[in-house]
Structure formats: structure tokens, C-alpha cells
Design a protein around this motif. Sequence first.
Motif, PDB file in Angstrom:
ATOM      1  N   ASN A 123       0.855  -1.188   0.000  1.00  0.00           N
ATOM      2  CA  ASN A 123       0.000   0.000   0.000  1.00  0.00           C
ATOM      3  C   ASN A 123       0.892   1.239   0.000  1.00  0.00           C
ATOM      4  O   ASN A 123       2.106   1.143   0.216  1.00  0.00           O
ATOM      5  N   SER A 125       0.859   5.476   1.307  1.00  0.00           N
ATOM      6  CA  SER A 125       0.263   6.690   1.880  1.00  0.00           C
ATOM      7  C   SER A 125       1.414   7.611   2.275  1.00  0.00           C
ATOM      8  O   SER A 125       2.547   7.159   2.427  1.00  0.00           O
ATOM      9  N   ARG A 140       6.859   7.700  -4.150  1.00  0.00           N
ATOM     10  CA  ARG A 140       6.277   6.572  -4.888  1.00  0.00           C
ATOM     11  C   ARG A 140       7.320   5.924  -5.809  1.00  0.00           C
ATOM     12  O   ARG A 140       7.420   4.694  -5.878  1.00  0.00           O
ATOM     13  N   ASP A 159      -6.269  -3.135  -4.210  1.00  0.00           N
ATOM     14  CA  ASP A 159      -7.136  -2.221  -3.456  1.00  0.00           C
ATOM     15  C   ASP A 159      -6.480  -0.861  -3.229  1.00  0.00           C
ATOM     16  O   ASP A 159      -7.148   0.087  -2.840  1.00  0.00           O
ATOM     17  N   ASP A 160      -5.172  -0.782  -3.468  1.00  0.00           N
ATOM     18  CA  ASP A 160      -4.480   0.488  -3.283  1.00  0.00           C
ATOM     19  C   ASP A 160      -4.572   1.325  -4.558  1.00  0.00           C
ATOM     20  O   ASP A 160      -4.339   0.817  -5.661  1.00  0.00           O
ATOM     21  N   PRO A 161      -4.899   2.622  -4.438  1.00  0.00           N
ATOM     22  CA  PRO A 161      -5.089   3.452  -5.633  1.00  0.00           C
ATOM     23  C   PRO A 161      -3.828   3.639  -6.473  1.00  0.00           C
ATOM     24  O   PRO A 161      -3.924   4.041  -7.640  1.00  0.00           O
ATOM     25  N   TYR A 162      -2.665   3.328  -5.928  1.00  0.00           N
ATOM     26  CA  TYR A 162      -1.424   3.524  -6.674  1.00  0.00           C
ATOM     27  C   TYR A 162      -0.854   2.215  -7.229  1.00  0.00           C
ATOM     28  O   TYR A 162       0.274   2.179  -7.705  1.00  0.00           O
ATOM     29  N   HIS A 163      -1.647   1.155  -7.184  1.00  0.00           N
ATOM     30  CA  HIS A 163      -1.107  -0.163  -7.539  1.00  0.00           C
ATOM     31  C   HIS A 163      -0.659  -0.270  -8.993  1.00  0.00           C
ATOM     32  O   HIS A 163       0.277  -0.989  -9.309  1.00  0.00           O
ATOM     33  N   SER A 164      -1.326   0.450  -9.901  1.00  0.00           N
ATOM     34  CA  SER A 164      -1.019   0.309 -11.331  1.00  0.00           C
ATOM     35  C   SER A 164       0.409   0.727 -11.659  1.00  0.00           C
ATOM     36  O   SER A 164       1.026   0.187 -12.597  1.00  0.00           O
ATOM     37  N   THR A 176      -2.240  -9.739  -9.031  1.00  0.00           N
ATOM     38  CA  THR A 176      -2.822  -8.779  -8.094  1.00  0.00           C
ATOM     39  C   THR A 176      -3.631  -9.520  -7.030  1.00  0.00           C
ATOM     40  O   THR A 176      -4.118 -10.636  -7.263  1.00  0.00           O
ATOM     41  N   SER A 178      -6.560  -8.679  -3.592  1.00  0.00           N
ATOM     42  CA  SER A 178      -7.466  -7.653  -3.054  1.00  0.00           C
ATOM     43  C   SER A 178      -8.512  -8.265  -2.142  1.00  0.00           C
ATOM     44  O   SER A 178      -8.688  -9.484  -2.100  1.00  0.00           O
ATOM     45  N   ASN A 181     -11.459  -4.684  -4.722  1.00  0.00           N
ATOM     46  CA  ASN A 181     -11.429  -4.511  -6.169  1.00  0.00           C
ATOM     47  C   ASN A 181     -11.183  -5.830  -6.901  1.00  0.00           C
ATOM     48  O   ASN A 181     -10.754  -6.818  -6.305  1.00  0.00           O
TER      49      ASN A 181
END
Length: 399
Positions: A123, A125, A140, A159-164, A176, A178, A181
Motif C-alpha cells: 500500500n 500513503s 512513490r 485495493d491500493d489506488p497507486y497499484h497500477s 494482483t 485484493s 477490487n
Amino acid sequence: MYIFYHYLKAILANIIYGFPSRRLKIIGVTGTKGKTTTANFIWAVLNHNGHKCGLISTANIRVGEREKLNYYHMTMPGPFIIQQQLRRMVMAKCEYGVIEATSEGLKLNRHWGIKFDTAIFTNLSPEHLPSHQNNFDVYRRAKGKLFQNRPNLILVNADDPYHSYYLHFPAVEKATFSFKNKSDYKAKIVNSSTFELNQEKYSIKILGAFNLNNALPAVIIGLRLGIKPKDIQKGLQKLVSVPGRMELIPNSLGLKIIVDYAHEPVSLKELLTTAQQLKTSQGKIILIVGAEGGGRDPGKRAPMGKLANQMADYVVITNVDPYRDNPQTIADDIAKMVDKKKRLVILDREKAIKKALESAQKGDVILITGKGAEQSITIGGQKYPWDDRKVVKRLLNVV
């Protein structure tokens, strides 16, 4: 020049210890929170199922079944220590080595010469931004250095918004996982200690529903190695505690005393949420909280104070590691967000813990945060021996 110096150190360390990672399958775990527990779950599943494994994490260092605390006050110690520990794993005939990888360690090339077989992203943050130009994107990208040398497997939390971002690196295979998602390994939470994946249930003994996220990568790695679900479950159950991570301190006072590393808003909120579930109906949550100095994320202090005010009944603000900064200034940054009637500032950490113990009654939960199992505290530029858990155990005899 500074980065180049660390790069040369890493090269020399590899040469001296004979590039030990070439004789191990290395699993790297990076992200903002949960890395230590994730790494320990992976160790538990592998080691229990015939794949002898070593581990280097913030809290502990393992070589097979042998464990010692991480005394270096660094998640990724200098390259000489990393290579020395990897060499010990080779000498002990380990098959795998798990390395908890931090943005700071990766930035300083402490991982140079280590070929990661598997790279895991948990993850992201905001944390440690001052050491990354106060820029979240720089932070990042620093994490991304773990994924640069084409690992066999990249495993990321969808599930983390920066995974891509971490999926765009080349790899032999990518997957992946989760709970929310769409992903290759989508699990379902059953309760605070159990989740289900592919119609198989897996339970953990570590407190906190958020630790289910940390156990899922270990299950996936086990499945990919052909380990049967029931044997993966046995491995998970072998991990009954991680030093300084949701660690319960036994006592005869009817209290839940928990030592946890939570040192930023996201992990603190998760810890306080768990505490609300653990306390009795009449019980209180007593929180011991502080923040580091030395330029380490001063922006997190007010949000942590706000969370403490919202979710705890009684807040004792104290030192964590002020380094050379003014401890009172750090404490005041947190205290200004907490109601005067429920807060107390005691900079002496031992006295703060003692006050919390004296204030507690049966059914209360005491949360001692910020240091976990760290073995020292730095005040005024001087490092002193310290262990929250030992201090609590000693004070319990006099309270």
C-alpha cells in the motif's frame, strides 16, 4: 555524491560477502504500512512447509527458526549488515530470504546486488516525505526501485489506488490481490481474524482485522508453490506474535496492553479501531502517542492528534525519538488537537507509560504507540537503550 557513496558501499559489501543473494530466492516487500507483518507471515508459511527461510525486517531478523530483534534502528540496515545476514542465511542452508524494503533504503541503493525473485507492493500513503523532497511522487518512485530488475513475480495490492504504477515494471509474471477490487486473487473477509480465498478459509492469531491484508500475500505465495491450503493455514497459525506489532503484554490487572509501532495517521486509526472492539462496554481507551523529530514528517503530528482526540478516551503525549529537535515543540503539535480535559503531556516516556498504567481500570485498553520493538530511543542527539515492552513489564510490578 552522497548517493554514489552508498552505491559504492553496497558494491563492496556484496564483494566481501560473496553476493549471497545469488544462492537464495529473495522476496522483497515494500509499501507504507504492514511490511513487517507481511514479511513475517511469508516467513511463517514458507518455513513451516519445508522451505527454510530467513527474514530481515524492521522488528526482527530471522534465520530459519532462529530469531533476534533488529537492533539497528533501521528497517533496511546498511548494506554490510544486509549482506552479512544474507550470508548467514546461505550458511544455514536457507532456500528463501524475505527483505522488508523501505523507500529510504532503496533510495540509498542498499539493495544493490540483490536479485529479487518476487517483489510485493502492499500500500502507499504519505510518509517520510521530507527525505523525498517533500514530494509524494518522488516517494512513490523510490518504492519502485524494488521492481526495476525484472523479478520473476510482481505481486501488488489492487485495493491500493497507486497499484497500477508498480504493475508497469517488466516481470516474468504479474499478479494482483485484493479484498474489494477486481484482482487475480480476490479474498473475502469472514471476520476480524479470518478470510476466504478460492473457497478455503484462512485464520490468523495476530490481533487486528487489518492484518488480514498482511496475511493474504503469504497465502498466495504458498499456493503458487503448490502448498496445500491446510498446510498454509498451519503456517499462518505458527505466527502468534510479531515483536512490537499488535503485541499483547500479559498482566493480572484485567487490562489489554498493546505495544504497536503505529507512527502515522493510517496505522494509528487502524489500531484505535481495533481497540474500540477490544475494550469492555465500560472500558476506556488510553493512548500513549508521540512523533519523531529529525525532520521526519512533522505534518503528520496534527492529524495524529486529531485521531487521538476522536477515538481515545485519555491521551498521554510523550517522546518517541525527538533526535535533536525540541521535544516540547513536537508534543505541542500533537497536543493542540486534543481536548485539554483528556490530554496529558509527559515527555519522559517511562513516566508516561507509568501514568497510563496507574490511570487504567479493569476492562480498559492501553495502546503504547510509536516505537514497537525498537531497541533504542534518541533524545538530544544521544541514543539510549529502550524497549517499550520491557519497560511495561517492569512497571507492572510496581503499579
